[in-house]
Design an enzyme around this catalytic site. Structure first.
Site, short mmCIF file in Angstrom:
data_model
loop_
_atom_site.label_atom_id
_atom_site.label_comp_id
_atom_site.label_asym_id
_atom_site.label_seq_id
_atom_site.Cartn_x
_atom_site.Cartn_y
_atom_site.Cartn_z
N CYS A 99 0.87 -1.30 -0.05
CA CYS A 99 -0.01 -0.17 -0.09
C CYS A 99 0.97 1.30 0.02
O CYS A 99 1.82 1.16 0.74
CB CYS A 99 -0.93 0.04 1.24
SG CYS A 99 -2.00 1.36 1.30
N HIS A 141 -8.91 -4.09 -1.17
CA HIS A 141 -8.16 -3.00 -0.90
C HIS A 141 -8.40 -1.48 -0.81
O HIS A 141 -8.44 -0.88 0.26
CB HIS A 141 -6.94 -3.44 -1.60
CG HIS A 141 -5.64 -2.54 -0.84
ND1 HIS A 141 -4.71 -3.07 -0.02
CD2 HIS A 141 -5.38 -1.07 -0.82
CE1 HIS A 141 -3.83 -2.14 0.21
NE2 HIS A 141 -4.37 -1.08 -0.28
N GLU A 142 -9.00 -1.04 -2.15
CA GLU A 142 -9.39 0.42 -2.19
C GLU A 142 -10.55 0.59 -1.49
O GLU A 142 -10.51 1.79 -0.74
CB GLU A 142 -9.29 0.69 -3.69
CG GLU A 142 -8.05 0.46 -4.61
CD GLU A 142 -6.86 1.15 -3.75
OE1 GLU A 142 -7.11 2.19 -3.26
OE2 GLU A 142 -5.73 0.32 -3.92
N HIS A 145 -9.94 1.42 2.06
CA HIS A 145 -9.45 2.82 2.67
C HIS A 145 -10.68 3.85 2.63
O HIS A 145 -10.58 4.68 3.42
CB HIS A 145 -8.59 3.34 1.28
CG HIS A 145 -7.26 2.79 1.39
ND1 HIS A 145 -6.33 3.06 2.26
CD2 HIS A 145 -6.48 2.03 0.33
CE1 HIS A 145 -5.32 2.43 2.12
NE2 HIS A 145 -5.27 2.13 0.81
NI NI Z 1 -3.71 0.95 0.00
#
Ligand code: NI
Length: 176
Positions: A99, A141-142, A145
């Site tokens: 990341c 993953h995105e 966030h």
């Molecule tokens: Ni990331």
């Protein structure tokens, strides 16, 4: 414009981001241009608006086929706004992730293997995809966030979390 990427420890990475209310605006276009510049500068596979300190549910991602990273499957360049994710099976698989907010490190992270995701592009057009594997991993993953979650929070075995050079000596590194 290349923006500063916030690093793990910054409380702004731990907030739940706000939905985008207006599409097709100059502000949104400028945000996406900065996100693309920043992601390209760091050779990232994806970037979420909170990583540059913008409290909105906006993410971009995309991976081109790269002979240096034969395991990285191609993922289309995508703008994903106000996303919704629905896992399509209980199956999870573990793989290495990095990341841009946790620079120089990798961790082994479980993710759903099959999912449907939906959201909007910058013009407010809704779209939906059914994906699996690496594409599904990048999306999870995105989207994490946007909910204030960083991949180290998912690691089950912290022995599989470390610095790139120590984990993968003499190897080309996968994308962050
Ligand atoms: Ni990331």
């Amino acid at each position: 414009m290349i923006r500063e990427v916030l690093r793990m420890g910054d409380p702004r990475l731990l907030q739940k981001a706000q939905p985008v209310a207006q599409f097709g605006t100059a502000e949104l276009a400028a945000l996406l241009a900065d996100m693309r510049d920043t992601m390209a500068h760091h050779n990232g596979a994806g970037l979420a608006a909170p990583q540059i300190g913008v409290d909105l549910r906006v993410a971009i991602f995309g991976v081109r086929a790269n002979p240096r990273y034969p395991r990285a499957e191609e993922v289309p360049d995508t703008v994903l706004i106000n996303p919704v994710i629905e896992p399509l099976a209980a199956d999870q698989e573990e793989d290495w992730e990095g990341c841009l907010s946790v620079p120089g490190m990798r961790g082994m992270v479980p993710r759903f293997r099959y999912l449907r995701y939906a959201g909007f592009d910058e013009q407010g057009r809704r779209f939906e995809r059914v994906v699996e594997g690496f594409h599904a991993r990048v999306v999870q993953h995105e989207c994490d966030h946007l909910d204030g979650i960083l991949y180290p929070m998912h690691i089950r075995d912290l022995r599989k979390f470390g610095f790139n050079e120590a984990l993968f000596p003499d190897q080309e590194l996968p994308l962050e």
